[in-house]
Design a protein around this motif. Structure first.
Motif, PDB file in Angstrom:
ATOM      1  N   ARG A 123      -0.609   9.282 -17.932  1.00 44.60           N
ATOM      2  CA  ARG A 123      -1.707   8.520 -18.525  1.00 44.60           C
ATOM      3  C   ARG A 123      -2.976   8.613 -17.661  1.00 44.60           C
ATOM      4  O   ARG A 123      -3.651   7.621 -17.406  1.00 44.60           O
ATOM      5  CB  ARG A 123      -1.300   7.070 -18.769  1.00 44.60           C
ATOM      6  CG  ARG A 123      -0.201   6.939 -19.829  1.00 44.60           C
ATOM      7  CD  ARG A 123       0.211   5.517 -20.091  1.00 44.60           C
ATOM      8  NE  ARG A 123       0.841   4.826 -18.978  1.00 44.60           N
ATOM      9  CZ  ARG A 123       2.096   4.988 -18.580  1.00 44.60           C
ATOM     10  NH1 ARG A 123       2.880   5.838 -19.203  1.00 44.60           N
ATOM     11  NH2 ARG A 123       2.582   4.308 -17.565  1.00 44.60           N
ATOM     12  N   GLY A 124      -3.253   9.834 -17.178  1.00 47.72           N
ATOM     13  CA  GLY A 124      -4.467  10.088 -16.415  1.00 47.72           C
ATOM     14  C   GLY A 124      -4.413   9.692 -14.947  1.00 47.72           C
ATOM     15  O   GLY A 124      -5.415   9.814 -14.248  1.00 47.72           O
ATOM     16  N   ARG A 125      -3.253   9.253 -14.469  1.00 46.45           N
ATOM     17  CA  ARG A 125      -3.126   8.769 -13.084  1.00 46.45           C
ATOM     18  C   ARG A 125      -2.068   9.583 -12.342  1.00 46.45           C
ATOM     19  O   ARG A 125      -0.963   9.780 -12.837  1.00 46.45           O
ATOM     20  CB  ARG A 125      -2.711   7.301 -13.127  1.00 46.45           C
ATOM     21  CG  ARG A 125      -2.525   6.678 -11.787  1.00 46.45           C
ATOM     22  CD  ARG A 125      -2.201   5.193 -11.946  1.00 46.45           C
ATOM     23  NE  ARG A 125      -1.708   4.671 -10.689  1.00 46.45           N
ATOM     24  CZ  ARG A 125      -0.716   3.810 -10.577  1.00 46.45           C
ATOM     25  NH1 ARG A 125      -0.111   3.336 -11.646  1.00 46.45           N
ATOM     26  NH2 ARG A 125      -0.334   3.408  -9.394  1.00 46.45           N
ATOM     27  N   TRP A 126      -2.404  10.028 -11.125  1.00 42.94           N
ATOM     28  CA  TRP A 126      -1.459  10.768 -10.304  1.00 42.94           C
ATOM     29  C   TRP A 126      -0.462   9.806  -9.670  1.00 42.94           C
ATOM     30  O   TRP A 126      -0.839   8.770  -9.128  1.00 42.94           O
ATOM     31  CB  TRP A 126      -2.186  11.550  -9.213  1.00 42.94           C
ATOM     32  CG  TRP A 126      -2.881  12.747  -9.753  1.00 42.94           C
ATOM     33  CD1 TRP A 126      -4.226  12.885  -9.966  1.00 42.94           C
ATOM     34  CD2 TRP A 126      -2.282  13.957 -10.181  1.00 42.94           C
ATOM     35  NE1 TRP A 126      -4.486  14.118 -10.504  1.00 42.94           N
ATOM     36  CE2 TRP A 126      -3.310  14.793 -10.645  1.00 42.94           C
ATOM     37  CE3 TRP A 126      -0.971  14.428 -10.225  1.00 42.94           C
ATOM     38  CZ2 TRP A 126      -3.079  16.077 -11.132  1.00 42.94           C
ATOM     39  CZ3 TRP A 126      -0.729  15.703 -10.719  1.00 42.94           C
ATOM     40  CH2 TRP A 126      -1.776  16.512 -11.159  1.00 42.94           C
ATOM     41  N   LEU A 127       0.834  10.181  -9.737  1.00 41.29           N
ATOM     42  CA  LEU A 127       1.916   9.413  -9.123  1.00 41.29           C
ATOM     43  C   LEU A 127       2.799  10.343  -8.303  1.00 41.29           C
ATOM     44  O   LEU A 127       3.056  11.485  -8.695  1.00 41.29           O
ATOM     45  CB  LEU A 127       2.789   8.737 -10.194  1.00 41.29           C
ATOM     46  CG  LEU A 127       2.115   7.708 -11.082  1.00 41.29           C
ATOM     47  CD1 LEU A 127       3.079   7.241 -12.163  1.00 41.29           C
ATOM     48  CD2 LEU A 127       1.617   6.518 -10.256  1.00 41.29           C
ATOM     49  N   VAL A 128       3.289   9.833  -7.181  1.00 40.86           N
ATOM     50  CA  VAL A 128       4.232  10.587  -6.362  1.00 40.86           C
ATOM     51  C   VAL A 128       5.610  10.455  -7.008  1.00 40.86           C
ATOM     52  O   VAL A 128       6.118   9.348  -7.187  1.00 40.86           O
ATOM     53  CB  VAL A 128       4.266  10.052  -4.917  1.00 40.86           C
ATOM     54  CG1 VAL A 128       5.325  10.783  -4.099  1.00 40.86           C
ATOM     55  CG2 VAL A 128       2.893  10.170  -4.266  1.00 40.86           C
ATOM     56  N   ALA A 129       6.204  11.599  -7.354  1.00 42.66           N
ATOM     57  CA  ALA A 129       7.535  11.620  -7.955  1.00 42.66           C
ATOM     58  C   ALA A 129       8.587  12.118  -6.969  1.00 42.66           C
ATOM     59  O   ALA A 129       9.773  11.841  -7.132  1.00 42.66           O
ATOM     60  CB  ALA A 129       7.540  12.501  -9.201  1.00 42.66           C
ATOM     61  N   HIS A 130       8.144  12.854  -5.954  1.00 44.51           N
ATOM     62  CA  HIS A 130       9.060  13.406  -4.947  1.00 44.51           C
ATOM     63  C   HIS A 130       8.367  13.358  -3.593  1.00 44.51           C
ATOM     64  O   HIS A 130       7.183  13.704  -3.476  1.00 44.51           O
ATOM     65  CB  HIS A 130       9.418  14.859  -5.292  1.00 44.51           C
ATOM     66  CG  HIS A 130      10.313  15.492  -4.286  1.00 44.51           C
ATOM     67  ND1 HIS A 130      11.661  15.347  -4.310  1.00 44.51           N
ATOM     68  CD2 HIS A 130      10.017  16.262  -3.220  1.00 44.51           C
ATOM     69  CE1 HIS A 130      12.186  16.012  -3.293  1.00 44.51           C
ATOM     70  NE2 HIS A 130      11.209  16.577  -2.611  1.00 44.51           N
ATOM     71  N   GLU A 131       9.105  12.935  -2.590  1.00 48.52           N
ATOM     72  CA  GLU A 131       8.579  12.846  -1.230  1.00 48.52           C
ATOM     73  C   GLU A 131       9.665  13.365  -0.291  1.00 48.52           C
ATOM     74  O   GLU A 131      10.832  13.012  -0.430  1.00 48.52           O
ATOM     75  CB  GLU A 131       8.278  11.371  -0.925  1.00 48.52           C
ATOM     76  CG  GLU A 131       7.320  11.116   0.174  1.00 48.52           C
ATOM     77  CD  GLU A 131       6.944   9.640   0.244  1.00 48.52           C
ATOM     78  OE1 GLU A 131       7.157   9.059   1.332  1.00 48.52           O
ATOM     79  OE2 GLU A 131       6.448   9.067  -0.751  1.00 48.52           O
ATOM     80  N   GLY A 135       0.811  -1.210   0.000  1.00 47.72           N
ATOM     81  CA  GLY A 135       0.000   0.000   0.000  1.00 47.72           C
ATOM     82  C   GLY A 135       0.845   1.260   0.000  1.00 47.72           C
ATOM     83  O   GLY A 135       0.498   2.253  -0.650  1.00 47.72           O
ATOM     84  N   VAL A 136       1.972   1.225   0.707  1.00 54.12           N
ATOM     85  CA  VAL A 136       2.881   2.374   0.729  1.00 54.12           C
ATOM     86  C   VAL A 136       3.493   2.589  -0.649  1.00 54.12           C
ATOM     87  O   VAL A 136       3.657   3.720  -1.106  1.00 54.12           O
ATOM     88  CB  VAL A 136       3.987   2.172   1.793  1.00 54.12           C
ATOM     89  CG1 VAL A 136       5.074   3.230   1.669  1.00 54.12           C
ATOM     90  CG2 VAL A 136       3.383   2.186   3.191  1.00 54.12           C
ATOM     91  N   MET A 137       3.814   1.502  -1.341  1.00 55.08           N
ATOM     92  CA  MET A 137       4.468   1.580  -2.649  1.00 55.08           C
ATOM     93  C   MET A 137       3.522   2.041  -3.763  1.00 55.08           C
ATOM     94  O   MET A 137       3.971   2.597  -4.763  1.00 55.08           O
ATOM     95  CB  MET A 137       5.032   0.213  -3.040  1.00 55.08           C
ATOM     96  CG  MET A 137       6.092  -0.325  -2.096  1.00 55.08           C
ATOM     97  SD  MET A 137       7.595   0.674  -2.081  1.00 55.08           S
ATOM     98  CE  MET A 137       8.128   0.500  -3.779  1.00 55.08           C
ATOM     99  N   ALA A 138       2.237   1.811  -3.596  1.00 53.43           N
ATOM    100  CA  ALA A 138       1.265   2.137  -4.649  1.00 53.43           C
ATOM    101  C   ALA A 138       1.350   3.619  -5.004  1.00 53.43           C
ATOM    102  O   ALA A 138       1.641   4.464  -4.155  1.00 53.43           O
ATOM    103  CB  ALA A 138      -0.148   1.789  -4.169  1.00 53.43           C
ATOM    104  N   ASP A 139       1.125   3.917  -6.252  1.00 48.93           N
ATOM    105  CA  ASP A 139       1.012   5.302  -6.719  1.00 48.93           C
ATOM    106  C   ASP A 139       2.307   6.100  -6.602  1.00 48.93           C
ATOM    107  O   ASP A 139       2.272   7.317  -6.417  1.00 48.93           O
ATOM    108  CB  ASP A 139      -0.130   6.034  -5.993  1.00 48.93           C
ATOM    109  CG  ASP A 139      -1.459   5.332  -6.166  1.00 48.93           C
ATOM    110  OD1 ASP A 139      -1.788   4.985  -7.316  1.00 48.93           O
ATOM    111  OD2 ASP A 139      -2.153   5.107  -5.161  1.00 48.93           O
ATOM    112  N   HIS A 140       3.454   5.420  -6.717  1.00 52.81           N
ATOM    113  CA  HIS A 140       4.746   6.097  -6.739  1.00 52.81           C
ATOM    114  C   HIS A 140       5.411   5.858  -8.090  1.00 52.81           C
ATOM    115  O   HIS A 140       5.342   4.755  -8.634  1.00 52.81           O
ATOM    116  CB  HIS A 140       5.646   5.584  -5.601  1.00 52.81           C
ATOM    117  CG  HIS A 140       5.297   6.164  -4.277  1.00 52.81           C
ATOM    118  ND1 HIS A 140       4.159   5.811  -3.586  1.00 52.81           N
ATOM    119  CD2 HIS A 140       5.912   7.103  -3.530  1.00 52.81           C
ATOM    120  CE1 HIS A 140       4.107   6.504  -2.461  1.00 52.81           C
ATOM    121  NE2 HIS A 140       5.149   7.292  -2.408  1.00 52.81           N
ATOM    122  N   ALA A 141       6.063   6.883  -8.600  1.00 51.10           N
ATOM    123  CA  ALA A 141       6.744   6.809  -9.892  1.00 51.10           C
ATOM    124  C   ALA A 141       8.020   5.977  -9.782  1.00 51.10           C
ATOM    125  O   ALA A 141       8.670   5.955  -8.726  1.00 51.10           O
ATOM    126  CB  ALA A 141       7.081   8.220 -10.376  1.00 51.10           C
TER     127      ALA A 141
END
Length: 131
Positions: free
Chosen positions: A116-124, A26-32
């Motif tokens: 491609r229409g999906r938000w991803l975390v690129a920087h944290e 779950g932590v890894m999801a949605d990360h670039a």
């Protein structure tokens, strides 16, 4: 369809809930793939890529399992068409930490991009104030 701010808020609150549960997937999801993270513990030059990001979490989960919390206090989001940022304050610490420093908050900043229409975390970026 939810607007971008609503989508990002759900992404970040879902991420924080996964951290709280110790749910690495779950932590890894949605990360670039090319994620960059600056964290409280070393390396202070940052972590680059998903493999390094994944490897950074188990020690935190071990510490958190000893009674620490990880709860969002405030979350503000600004979203453009294909880039966004968010900043938050979190209660992240043990009961002993908060007994000694009740106002202690972890500062968190996310940089996101839409692919491609999906938000991803690129920087944290995670930090505590340094007194």
């Amino acid at each position: 369809m939810p607007d971008d701010v609503t989508q990002i808020r759900a992404l970040i609150t879902g991420w924080a809930e996964a951290v709280h549960r110790g749910d690495l997937d779950g932590v890894m999801a949605d990360h670039a793939e090319d994620l960059v993270m600056y964290d409280v513990p070393p390396p202070h030059t940052g972590i680059r890529g998903l493999a390094a990001y994944r490897a950074s979490w188990p020690p935190f989960f071990d510490w958190q399992a000893q009674g620490a919390c990880f709860d969002i206090d405030t979350l503000d989001i600004t979203a453009g068409t294909d880039v966004a940022y968010a900043h938050a304050l979190l209660r992240c610490g043990t009961p002993e930490d908060f007994a000694e420093h009740p106002a202690l908050r972890l500062r968190l900043t996310f940089g996101l991009r839409k692919e491609r229409g999906r938000w991803l975390v690129a920087h944290e970026h995670h930090s505590f104030p340094h007194d």
